[in-house]
Design a protein around this motif. Structure first.
Motif, short mmCIF file in Angstrom:
data_model
loop_
_atom_site.label_atom_id
_atom_site.label_comp_id
_atom_site.label_asym_id
_atom_site.label_seq_id
_atom_site.Cartn_x
_atom_site.Cartn_y
_atom_site.Cartn_z
N GLN A 47 35.42 51.94 36.56
CA GLN A 47 34.89 51.51 37.85
C GLN A 47 35.96 50.93 38.78
OE1 GLN A 47 34.00 50.24 34.92
NE2 GLN A 47 33.98 48.01 34.99
N ASP A 48 37.15 50.69 38.25
CA ASP A 48 38.26 50.17 39.06
C ASP A 48 39.16 51.27 39.61
OD1 ASP A 48 37.40 47.57 38.47
OD2 ASP A 48 38.62 47.50 36.65
N THR A 50 40.59 54.04 42.00
CA THR A 50 40.56 54.21 43.45
C THR A 50 41.15 55.57 43.82
OG1 THR A 50 42.72 53.16 43.75
CG2 THR A 50 40.77 51.73 43.90
N ARG A 79 43.63 52.73 49.10
CA ARG A 79 42.86 52.53 47.86
C ARG A 79 41.38 52.39 48.18
NH1 ARG A 79 47.48 49.41 47.29
NH2 ARG A 79 48.83 50.12 45.60
N THR A 81 37.54 52.68 46.76
CA THR A 81 36.76 52.65 45.53
C THR A 81 35.85 53.87 45.46
OG1 THR A 81 36.77 50.24 45.62
CG2 THR A 81 35.16 51.25 44.18
#
Length: 85
Positions: A47-48, A50, A79, A81
């Motif tokens: 989930q981190d 980018t 970056r 998400t």
């Protein structure tokens, strides 16, 4: 990756200079023949992760020539998400 999966509104403006560089000599690439991909930057957890929307990889599907292009309009982040569309 193809950005449409996570960023359906992502439509970067590709400059005439980039089109000329991608195309065959004397025949610049056309927007219809371009594939635009974005580079993913993995995070510590999935989930981190980018996506680099500031500098897409642009490919002329006719010639196979590709460039990573830094967009100069300032409207896309370095970056972003990932969010499934």
């Amino acid at each position: 990756i193809h950005p449409g999966v996570y960023f359906p509104d992502y439509e970067p403006a590709i400059s005439d200079e980039t089109l000329a560089a991608l195309g065959a000599p004397g025949a610049p690439a056309t927007p219809e023949n371009l594939a635009v991909l974005v580079v993913l930057n993995p995070g510590a957890a999935p989930q981190d992760t980018t996506a680099n929307l500031l500098a897409p990889v642009v490919i002329d599907t006719t010639t196979g020539t590709a460039l990573q292009v830094v967009l100069d309009d300032g409207s896309w982040p370095l970056r972003a998400t990932l969010h499934a569309a």
